[in-house]
Design a protein around this motif. Structure first.
Motif, PDB file in Angstrom:
ATOM      1  N   GLY A   1       5.533 -26.545  25.164  1.00  0.00           N
ATOM      2  CA  GLY A   1       6.739 -26.131  25.870  1.00  0.00           C
ATOM      3  C   GLY A   1       7.267 -27.216  26.786  1.00  0.00           C
ATOM      4  N   ILE A   2       6.389 -27.810  27.603  1.00  0.00           N
ATOM      5  CA  ILE A   2       6.861 -28.789  28.576  1.00  0.00           C
ATOM      6  C   ILE A   2       7.274 -30.083  27.889  1.00  0.00           C
ATOM      7  CG2 ILE A   2       4.627 -29.850  29.161  1.00  0.00           C
ATOM      8  CD1 ILE A   2       7.503 -28.902  31.584  1.00  0.00           C
ATOM      9  N   ALA A   3       6.597 -30.462  26.782  1.00  0.00           N
ATOM     10  CA  ALA A   3       7.014 -31.662  26.047  1.00  0.00           C
ATOM     11  C   ALA A   3       8.417 -31.474  25.473  1.00  0.00           C
ATOM     12  CB  ALA A   3       6.016 -31.970  24.932  1.00  0.00           C
ATOM     13  N   ASN A   4       8.657 -30.320  24.847  1.00  0.00           N
ATOM     14  CA  ASN A   4       9.991 -30.051  24.313  1.00  0.00           C
ATOM     15  C   ASN A   4      11.007 -29.812  25.427  1.00  0.00           C
ATOM     16  OD1 ASN A   4      10.050 -29.781  21.171  1.00  0.00           O
ATOM     17  ND2 ASN A   4       8.080 -28.926  21.810  1.00  0.00           N
ATOM     18  N   ALA A   5      10.532 -29.282  26.551  1.00  0.00           N
ATOM     19  CA  ALA A   5      11.424 -29.093  27.693  1.00  0.00           C
ATOM     20  C   ALA A   5      11.905 -30.433  28.237  1.00  0.00           C
ATOM     21  CB  ALA A   5      10.723 -28.305  28.792  1.00  0.00           C
ATOM     22  N   ALA A   6      11.030 -31.446  28.206  1.00  0.00           N
ATOM     23  CA  ALA A   6      11.451 -32.777  28.655  1.00  0.00           C
ATOM     24  C   ALA A   6      12.585 -33.297  27.783  1.00  0.00           C
ATOM     25  CB  ALA A   6      10.260 -33.744  28.612  1.00  0.00           C
ATOM     26  N   VAL A   7      12.464 -33.079  26.466  1.00  0.00           N
ATOM     27  CA  VAL A   7      13.537 -33.475  25.554  1.00  0.00           C
ATOM     28  C   VAL A   7      14.780 -32.621  25.792  1.00  0.00           C
ATOM     29  CG1 VAL A   7      14.235 -33.524  23.116  1.00  0.00           C
ATOM     30  CG2 VAL A   7      12.002 -34.414  23.804  1.00  0.00           C
TER      31      VAL A   7
ATOM     32  N   ASN B   1      13.502 -24.573  22.904  1.00  0.00           N
ATOM     33  CA  ASN B   1      12.749 -23.783  21.933  1.00  0.00           C
ATOM     34  C   ASN B   1      13.108 -24.012  20.478  1.00  0.00           C
ATOM     35  OD1 ASN B   1      11.003 -21.868  23.650  1.00  0.00           O
ATOM     36  ND2 ASN B   1      13.001 -21.795  24.649  1.00  0.00           N
ATOM     37  N   ILE B   2      14.309 -24.509  20.179  1.00  0.00           N
ATOM     38  CA  ILE B   2      14.722 -24.655  18.782  1.00  0.00           C
ATOM     39  C   ILE B   2      13.829 -25.637  18.037  1.00  0.00           C
ATOM     40  CG2 ILE B   2      16.455 -26.450  19.268  1.00  0.00           C
ATOM     41  CD1 ILE B   2      16.986 -23.651  16.740  1.00  0.00           C
ATOM     42  N   PHE B   3      13.434 -26.726  18.709  1.00  0.00           N
ATOM     43  CA  PHE B   3      12.569 -27.713  18.059  1.00  0.00           C
ATOM     44  C   PHE B   3      11.104 -27.282  18.110  1.00  0.00           C
ATOM     45  CE2 PHE B   3      16.325 -30.053  19.550  1.00  0.00           C
ATOM     46  CZ  PHE B   3      16.800 -30.490  18.319  1.00  0.00           C
TER      47      PHE B   3
END
Length: 411
Positions: A140-146, A335-337
């Protein structure tokens, strides 16, 4: 044990730095991609572009970007993704800088095509790296950074681009943005060095071909909802500055403040949503269902906000609706990725996201042209806002009813 712990911490730090640099590259991706929207109030007049012509220039990026995602995703599963990523960044940085020399619609379209080719690495490449390197409880946090970078990129682009636009005109916007992106390649060479050294292509016996993936119903369903989530976001990204200045009569400074508010809200919500979803997963919640309902909430929010922007009376109400749009976009981008990474798993993540992102970004081809035609031939932005709002609402319904159980598939 102590040695293993030290190595684990060192590996964790390397992954963290790579995630940070990937997020920074996505920020620059959206700075460069959105530069045309920032420059539009002056560029459109100097180059003599109609609304339809401007829509074609915006759309041209996606003519190459969408199909290139298929090829780039395939490359990421078969070659060193870290090297492919660097090459893509170099192509898009040079294309951005050269856009500052565009003399008309044809040259502008050609450079937008090359920009789309370079930027096609961003999401297949980051998805491949995250699926291989980032554990589920930190997904979650990795994708949140993006996702935050997707928001802060336009915010930084609007703030910096607006200042450059007001001081020196539209051409230096592209020259400066392109040069800054080229500088990103320097820290990437150092941060990704150890990962490049141990990067191996997926063995031929374990590869999942694009033909195999295209037989998976979940991939087609994810591509449909990706299309619907992108339509509203790209509509606001490309057309909002022009709408606020030319139709609503706001100054470039006021336009900059309003759009920056939306994107900053999006970035903060993305980070908060990523942190919260990781906490929920760590405590035993079903990751797939957490991400499904965050997507439903995001689609509802951006759909409602898009309709609200069209009828907002006054600066304050516009600010409220734009903040709500940012809230929805932040949840969607986080969340999409991540959902695509769950479905595909590390083995097929690059190819899966290549297909999903390619089909999902058809909205970037269709949307700007449709909007330009609506504005030119239906006499205003009302129907354009209504179309974007309706498609976002449809996306919420399909996330609820159409997307199957979110789990790693046996491919």
């Amino acid at each position: 044990m102590a040695t293993q712990s030290i190595e684990s911490r060192a590996g964790g730090k390397r992954v963290t730095w790579v995630v940070v640099l990937i997020a920074l590259s996505v920020l620059l991706n959206y700075v460069d991609r959105g530069a045309i929207g920032v420059a539009a109030p002056l560029m459109k007049e100097e180059l003599g572009l109609s609304a339809t012509g401007f829509g074609l220039a915006v759309s041209a990026f996606f003519w190459v970007y969408a199909p290139a995602c298929l090829f780039v995703g395939w490359l990421c599963d078969r070659f060193c993704v870290y090297r492919v990523f660097a090459l893509g960044v170099a192509i898009w940085a040079i294309s951005t800088a050269l856009t500052g020399f565009a003399g008309g619609l044809v040259s502008l379209i050609i450079l937008r095509l090359f920009l789309g080719l370079g930027e096609s690495i961003a999401f297949p490449g980051s998805t491949k790296i995250f699926a291989a390197e980032v554990p589920a409880e930190r997904r979650g946090i990795a994708n949140a950074a993006v996702a935050a970078a997707i928001a802060f990129g336009p915010a930084v682009g609007v703030l910096a681009g607006g200042a450059i636009l007001g001081e020196w005109g539209w051409r230096p916007v592209f020259w400066i943005f392109g040069a800054v992106t080229l500088l990103w390649l320097i820290p990437w060479q150092f941060a990704a060095a150890s990962m490049r050294a141990r990067a191996h292509a997926v063995p031929a016996s374990e590869r999942v071909s694009i033909r195999q993936l295209l037989r998976v119903p979940a991939l087609w369903k994810m591509s449909v909802v990706h299309f619907l989530s992108n339509y509203g976001f790209y509509f606001l990204l490309a057309w909002l500055p022009l709408y606020l200045v030319n139709t609503r009569g706001y100054s470039i400074g006021e336009m900059t403040a309003l759009t920056t508010l939306s994107f900053m809200t999006q970035g903060v919500v993305a980070l908060a949503g990523g942190w919260l979803s990781d906490r929920m997963v760590a405590r035993g919640a079903n990751e797939g269902e957490v991400r499904r309902w965050l997507m439903v909430a995001g689609q509802l929010a951006i759909g409602t906000a898009t309709a609200g922007i069209a009828v907002a009376d006054g600066y304050a109400m516009l600010a409220v609706w734009l903040a709500l749009a940012g809230f929805g976009a932040g949840l969607i981008a986080t969340n999409i990725f991540a959902v695509g990474q769950i479905f595909a798993g590390p083995r097929a993540a690059g190819s899966w996201m290549g297909v999903q992102n390619a089909l999902g970004n058809i909205s970037g081809i269709v949307g700007p042209i449709v909007t330009g035609l609506i504005v030119d031939y239906l006499g205003g932005y009302g129907y354009a806002f209504a179309t974007a709002a309706a498609l976002s609402m449809l996306g919420a319904l399909l996330w609820w009813r159409m997307i199957p159980e979110i789990r790693t598939l046996d491919l």
